[in-house]
Motif scaffolding. Structure first.
Motif, PDB file in Angstrom:
ATOM      1  N   MET A  99       0.404  43.408 -11.249  1.00  0.00           N
ATOM      2  CA  MET A  99       0.931  44.055 -12.424  1.00  0.00           C
ATOM      3  C   MET A  99       1.865  45.191 -12.023  1.00  0.00           C
ATOM      4  N   LEU A 100       1.472  45.955 -11.010  1.00  0.00           N
ATOM      5  CA  LEU A 100       2.296  47.066 -10.553  1.00  0.00           C
ATOM      6  C   LEU A 100       3.643  46.578 -10.043  1.00  0.00           C
ATOM      7  N   GLU A 101       3.639  45.449  -9.328  1.00  0.00           N
ATOM      8  CA  GLU A 101       4.895  44.880  -8.825  1.00  0.00           C
ATOM      9  C   GLU A 101       5.817  44.483  -9.974  1.00  0.00           C
ATOM     10  N   ARG A 102       5.229  43.927 -11.041  1.00  0.00           N
ATOM     11  CA  ARG A 102       6.035  43.545 -12.200  1.00  0.00           C
ATOM     12  C   ARG A 102       6.657  44.768 -12.848  1.00  0.00           C
ATOM     13  N   LEU A 103       5.899  45.853 -12.920  1.00  0.00           N
ATOM     14  CA  LEU A 103       6.431  47.085 -13.500  1.00  0.00           C
ATOM     15  C   LEU A 103       7.533  47.679 -12.633  1.00  0.00           C
ATOM     16  N   ARG A 104       7.377  47.587 -11.337  1.00  0.00           N
ATOM     17  CA  ARG A 104       8.408  48.108 -10.427  1.00  0.00           C
ATOM     18  C   ARG A 104       9.701  47.313 -10.538  1.00  0.00           C
ATOM     19  N   GLY A 105       9.573  46.013 -10.760  1.00  0.00           N
ATOM     20  CA  GLY A 105      10.748  45.160 -10.865  1.00  0.00           C
ATOM     21  C   GLY A 105      11.358  45.130 -12.261  1.00  0.00           C
ATOM     22  N   TRP A 106      10.700  45.780 -13.218  1.00  0.00           N
ATOM     23  CA  TRP A 106      11.161  45.755 -14.606  1.00  0.00           C
ATOM     24  C   TRP A 106      12.355  46.673 -14.790  1.00  0.00           C
ATOM     25  N   SER A 107      13.291  46.201 -15.571  1.00  0.00           N
ATOM     26  CA  SER A 107      14.412  47.054 -15.961  1.00  0.00           C
ATOM     27  C   SER A 107      14.606  46.888 -17.462  1.00  0.00           C
ATOM     28  N   PRO A 108      14.986  47.949 -18.145  1.00  0.00           N
ATOM     29  CA  PRO A 108      15.155  47.849 -19.595  1.00  0.00           C
ATOM     30  C   PRO A 108      16.314  46.924 -19.951  1.00  0.00           C
ATOM     31  N   PHE A 109      16.249  46.375 -21.135  1.00  0.00           N
ATOM     32  CA  PHE A 109      17.326  45.509 -21.604  1.00  0.00           C
ATOM     33  C   PHE A 109      18.590  46.341 -21.755  1.00  0.00           C
ATOM     34  N   ASP A 110      19.691  45.828 -21.230  1.00  0.00           N
ATOM     35  CA  ASP A 110      20.969  46.541 -21.263  1.00  0.00           C
ATOM     36  C   ASP A 110      21.904  45.838 -22.243  1.00  0.00           C
ATOM     37  N   GLY A 111      21.875  46.287 -23.493  1.00  0.00           N
ATOM     38  CA  GLY A 111      22.729  45.700 -24.521  1.00  0.00           C
ATOM     39  C   GLY A 111      24.205  45.878 -24.224  1.00  0.00           C
ATOM     40  N   GLY A 112      24.552  46.975 -23.564  1.00  0.00           N
ATOM     41  CA  GLY A 112      25.951  47.209 -23.201  1.00  0.00           C
ATOM     42  C   GLY A 112      26.464  46.163 -22.227  1.00  0.00           C
ATOM     43  N   ALA A 113      25.637  45.817 -21.244  1.00  0.00           N
ATOM     44  CA  ALA A 113      26.026  44.791 -20.274  1.00  0.00           C
ATOM     45  C   ALA A 113      26.170  43.440 -20.962  1.00  0.00           C
ATOM     46  N   LEU A 114      25.258  43.143 -21.884  1.00  0.00           N
ATOM     47  CA  LEU A 114      25.353  41.895 -22.640  1.00  0.00           C
ATOM     48  C   LEU A 114      26.673  41.850 -23.400  1.00  0.00           C
ATOM     49  N   LEU A 115      26.994  42.918 -24.115  1.00  0.00           N
ATOM     50  CA  LEU A 115      28.233  42.937 -24.901  1.00  0.00           C
ATOM     51  C   LEU A 115      29.470  42.861 -24.017  1.00  0.00           C
ATOM     52  N   ASP A 116      29.431  43.470 -22.836  1.00  0.00           N
ATOM     53  CA  ASP A 116      30.548  43.356 -21.893  1.00  0.00           C
ATOM     54  C   ASP A 116      30.748  41.910 -21.455  1.00  0.00           C
ATOM     55  N   ASP A 117      29.643  41.227 -21.138  1.00  0.00           N
ATOM     56  CA  ASP A 117      29.732  39.835 -20.708  1.00  0.00           C
ATOM     57  C   ASP A 117      30.185  38.924 -21.850  1.00  0.00           C
ATOM     58  N   VAL A 118      29.677  39.181 -23.057  1.00  0.00           N
ATOM     59  CA  VAL A 118      30.106  38.403 -24.217  1.00  0.00           C
ATOM     60  C   VAL A 118      31.606  38.588 -24.442  1.00  0.00           C
ATOM     61  N   ALA A 119      32.065  39.822 -24.363  1.00  0.00           N
ATOM     62  CA  ALA A 119      33.499  40.099 -24.545  1.00  0.00           C
ATOM     63  C   ALA A 119      34.335  39.395 -23.478  1.00  0.00           C
ATOM     64  N   ALA A 120      33.825  39.350 -22.268  1.00  0.00           N
ATOM     65  CA  ALA A 120      34.571  38.712 -21.170  1.00  0.00           C
ATOM     66  C   ALA A 120      34.769  37.228 -21.409  1.00  0.00           C
ATOM     67  N   VAL A 121      33.771  36.561 -21.988  1.00  0.00           N
ATOM     68  CA  VAL A 121      33.899  35.109 -22.182  1.00  0.00           C
ATOM     69  C   VAL A 121      34.524  34.737 -23.520  1.00  0.00           C
ATOM     70  N   LEU A 122      34.471  35.631 -24.505  1.00  0.00           N
ATOM     71  CA  LEU A 122      35.029  35.311 -25.813  1.00  0.00           C
ATOM     72  C   LEU A 122      36.415  35.894 -26.022  1.00  0.00           C
ATOM     73  N   ASP A 123      36.938  36.569 -25.032  1.00  0.00           N
ATOM     74  CA  ASP A 123      38.280  37.133 -25.109  1.00  0.00           C
ATOM     75  C   ASP A 123      39.298  36.000 -25.257  1.00  0.00           C
ATOM     76  N   ASP A 124      40.468  36.344 -25.776  1.00  0.00           N
ATOM     77  CA  ASP A 124      41.537  35.348 -25.920  1.00  0.00           C
ATOM     78  C   ASP A 124      41.978  34.786 -24.572  1.00  0.00           C
ATOM     79  N   VAL A 125      41.841  35.582 -23.536  1.00  0.00           N
ATOM     80  CA  VAL A 125      42.200  35.145 -22.183  1.00  0.00           C
ATOM     81  C   VAL A 125      40.908  34.758 -21.460  1.00  0.00           C
TER      82      VAL A 125
END
Length: 114
Positions: free
Chosen positions: A1-27
């Protein structure tokens, strides 16, 4: 359980939106970035599905449909042809964006219902 907590990172909505923008851009993104973008978007989808299930948001019919779509896309591999790969990236981007948006609408309502 401790290892899972150490490897946990919070959800990064900003990174998701950056990646979405990169693939849905006109280019379209450069071909050499396609594999990494597909992996990141698949990871975002997996996290959004986990959030949907853990928060019981998939009780919402729209979220449930989006979760099924996300799971299907997450399991699909990036196609080899350039146009097919771009189309797949678009599907990943739209699915991640729609599920993210719907969770933003549904989760506050669900918290208030408890």
């Amino acid at each position: 359980m401790l290892e899972r907590l150490r490897g946990w990172s919070p959800f990064d909505g900003g990174a998701l939106l950056d990646d979405v923008a990169a693939v849905l851009d006109d280019v379209p993104p450069p071909e050499e970035d396609s594999v990494q973008l597909a992996e990141r978007l698949s990871g975002h989808l997996a996290r959004l599905v986990t959030i949907s299930v853990a928060s019981e948001a998939e009780q919402d019919p729209t979220v449930a449909q989006l979760v099924v779509r996300a799971r299907t896309l997450h399991a699909d591999r990036l196609p080899c042809g350039r146009q097919e790969a771009i189309a797949h990236l678009h599907r990943l981007g739209w699915a991640a964006n729609e599920l993210h948006d719907r969770l933003g609408l549904v989760r506050p309502i669900m918290r208030g219902a408890r």
